[in-house]
Enzyme design. Structure first.
Site, mmCIF file in Angstrom:
data_model
loop_
_atom_site.group_PDB
_atom_site.id
_atom_site.type_symbol
_atom_site.label_atom_id
_atom_site.label_comp_id
_atom_site.label_asym_id
_atom_site.label_seq_id
_atom_site.Cartn_x
_atom_site.Cartn_y
_atom_site.Cartn_z
ATOM 1 C CD GLU A 50 20.246 -52.580 26.358
ATOM 2 O OE1 GLU A 50 20.535 -51.968 27.410
ATOM 3 O OE2 GLU A 50 19.948 -52.033 25.283
ATOM 4 C CE LYS A 184 18.341 -45.820 23.052
ATOM 5 N NZ LYS A 184 19.473 -46.645 22.630
#
Length: 698
Positions: A50, A184
């Site tokens: 990404e 996360k």
């Protein structure tokens, strides 16, 4: 009986051209870097990466150096990196050093998720792709493994705010393996895992433990449903997912290396402080993650940034090892599968790769149909698709082509495969949770198409990875035919095989939008034949950056002149072009031989004298016209059969014209009455054939 010019034009009109022209994704909006397309074509491992980590995840120059380091790690493990980003409205799969630097320095880059892609592309903007957008691009290119830092998830208090990352829904609908350090730690990990279960996403921790990692920490307090010990086990899990055709992804959670996890407690405390500050300042949505990461980096005096870089490096290493293992396993499976997979059909000398459709043809009784109300007419079901039509035509003309395609595992699939039992359909994949392509055409009493609707998404599942299972058949074929419905990466792969083994490839563009596909790279130079209409031929030239007329001519003389001019540059590499000109007939362009065009496959490329032969169209009555969706495909299939039977050029073209006429008079795209004798000009009584016109091409 009235003779219709319009009906004669339909003789050579490719029906599929009319009804699919706007349905397939526009591949000109996606650019695959040559290093990536070459690796995919050779079935070598590729790892997607990404770019939001470049545009929004780290400050400059750490973002650029980290991106380059990650790519170097992927290469050192034996895979090819494919960093995904959007530059000036074009989605790039694989970035050059200059493009990486551009994204790293760009102050106006957008954060591009699935939702944002249409806007960013339409405005010609640049941006870093999130997990969801990168998955879309990677899947589009045929890359099964994608490495990132950590995925998004359900935000804290998400049960009230409904703030859920698009990463999770993308994992539920895009068959890509995402290698990450878990979720996360600023997110609600428990609810994220529950949501992934709802989406049907297979989640596995990489390593000996089932503990689900929380980005900076190897433990989150939650466990994964599964775990895999090594790259080989991970690759088998991915291969099983792809083979089942579930159309959902795999999340492989890789714990941060132990030596960098020691600072985890300090970082977690900083995360909590940053979350609190973000809430106080009213920071929400997509701005939360960049703010918190920057704040945590400040509070930990750079330790979080070091840990972030370390886990990304580790993910890149592990993901590359998994991609290499997957590539090895797929190659081994392909070799085993090719041994006796296709039984009596394993000696097919022709391979056709393309679409397969269930068609519904509604023909009104009136010349003018009135929309908004019921019109009297008749409705019949038939089976089409450009690739299927050509394979059907060849099968009825005495050949045994191997047909490679994809359908859903539904009733339409059962019906069409039963109808195609005279064909070698052993290369057709039946995919669960997918719909067989369907098409509905509404035509007037004279046969003019009034409206067409189609669902063709499944054609994108005819991937290079799937087709590579048939590499043995491809590399030994006399002729390979591709239709323009298949993905660009599949076309590139087949062209690479053709170049390596000197195989003749026929490209059937299907419409002016898809005509560009082989010409987005050097793949077109491996084509031998193509059968475009004038608009498709213009698109091919335009894609190569060559001058083209803005408006196509209407008079026969001008049409022929433009067709020859547009054919000329393509004939530097293609052996022959068969340009269909509607009511103006067919123009065959290629190497001069004995006062005509040599259609026979060439063994070696050499300097040659070029010419063109124009064959006027046959006329057809309105009463004879029952179906307009297979005439062009019948023409192409009969031409191929004539070439492979080593017939002269006049006979080949006339076979094509006769096959097209049979198609128009049949309720089916390919007439069930089609046989070699039924289109043999020496055996069929017809009106006197118009004399073809010969012309030199400068």
């Amino acid at each position: 009986m009235r003779m219709l010019k319009r009906a004669s034009a339909l003789l050579l009109r490719r029906g599929i051209t009319t009804y699919q022209s706007r349905l397939c994704r526009n591949d000109s909006l996606f650019r695959v870097h040559s290093s990536v397309s070459e690796a995919l074509a050779e079935n070598k491992p590729v790892v997607a990466l990404e770019s939001t980590i470049i545009t929004h995840g780290m400050p400059y120059p750490h973002n650029l150096s980290t991106a380059k380091e990650v790519e170097d790690i992927v290469r050192s493990e034996g895979a090819t990196p494919a960093t995904v980003g959007v530059i000036d409205g074009v989605v790039h799969v694989g970035l050059s050093s200059e493009e990486l630097d551009h994204l790293a320095r760009c102050k106006s880059s957008m954060k591009v998720s699935r939702r944002d892609l249409p806007y960013v592309v339409s405005k010609g903007l640049s941006g870093g792709t999130t997990v969801s957008a990168t998955m879309i691009a990677a899947h589009r290119a045929g890359i099964p493994v994608f490495v990132t830092g950590g995925i998004g998830g359900v935000h804290r208090d998400g049960e009230n705010s409904l703030d859920i990352s698009a990463d999770l829904t993308e994992l539920g609908r895009t068959p890509i393996a995402v290698v990450s350090a878990g979720v996360k730690s600023i997110l609600d990990i428990g609810r994220t895992l529950e949501y992934l279960e709802t989406q049907g996403v297979c989640v596995a921790t990489y390593g000996a433990s089932k503990n689900f990692p929380a980005f900076f920490s190897p433990q989150s307090g939650f466990t994964s449903p599964f775990h895999v010990f090594n790259p080989e086990e991970a690759a088998k899990l991915i291969a099983s997912t792809l083979s089942l055709g579930l159309q959902s992804g795999v999340l492989l959670a890789v714990p941060i290396p132990e030596e960098h996890a020691a600072a985890g407690q300090l970082i977690e405390e900083a995360v909590q402080a940053a979350v609190t500050e973000a809430s106080v300042k009213g920071i929400t949505g997509r701005d939360v993650t960049p703010f918190i990461l920057q704040k945590v980096n400040e509070l930990t005096e750079g330790k979080s940034l070091q840990a972030n870089i370390a886990l990304i490096h580790n993910n890149a290493k592990v993901g590359s090892q998994i991609a290499c293992a997957l590539s090895r396993q797929m190659t081994e499976r392909k070799c085993r599968g090719n041994t006796n997979r296709h039984g009596k059909h394993s000696d097919s000398d022709i391979v056709v790769i393309g679409g397969i459709n269930v068609d519904f043809i509604a023909k009104g009784k009136a010349e003018t149909l009135i929309f908004g109300q019921t019109n009297p007419g008749s409705v019949c079901q038939s089976f089409g698709g450009v690739g299927r039509n050509i394979a059907d035509s060849l099968s009825r003309l005495g050949r045994s082509p191997l047909f490679i395609s994809a359908t859903g595992a539904d009733s339409h699939s059962e019906a069409v495969l039963h109808y195609c039992k005279h064909m070698n359909t052993s290369g057709v994949a039946r995919l669960e949770e997918q719909s067989t392509a369907t098409y509905c055409a509404v035509i007037t009493a004279s046969g003019e198409l009034s409206l067409g609707l189609g669902d063709m998404d499944i054609h994108q599942q005819i991937t290079a990875q799937y087709v590579s299972q048939f590499e043995k058949q491809l590399s030994s074929a006399t002729l390979v035919c591709l239709d323009g419905n298949i993905p660009v990466s599949t076309i590139d792969y087949v062209c690479s095989i053709a170049k390596k083994h000197n195989i003749n490839v026929w490209y059937e563009p299907t419409d002016s939008d898809k005509a560009c596909k082989p010409f987005l790279s050097d793949a077109w130079k491996s084509l031998s034949y193509s059968s475009p209409n004038l608009a498709e031929l213009r698109t091919m030239n335009k894609t190569l950056g060559l001058p083209t007329p803005e408006v196509l001519p209407s008079s026969v003389e001008e049409v022929l002149s433009v067709a020859m001019a547009l054919s000329r540059p393509l004939l530097d590499h293609l052996h022959c072009l068969v340009v269909t000109l509607g009511e103006s007939g067919v123009l065959v362009c290629g190497e001069h031989e004995a006062g005509s065009v040599n259609l026979q496959p060439r063994k070696h490329k050499k300097k040659r004298k070029l010419c063109a032969v124009h064959y006027p169209a046959l006329t057809v009555t309105a009463d004879e016209t029952m179906n307009v969706s297979g005439a062009g495909d019948s023409l192409a299939g009969a031409l191929m059969a004539g070439i492979l039977h080593q017939r002269d050029t006049d006979s080949c073209v006339r076979m094509g014209l006769l096959a097209a006429r049979l198609s128009l008079a049949s309720p089916h795209p390919i007439a069930p009455t089609l046989t070699f004798d039924s289109v043999d000009p020496n055996k069929v009584k017809t009106q006197e054939w118009p004399k073809p016109s010969f012309m030199w091409i400068d």
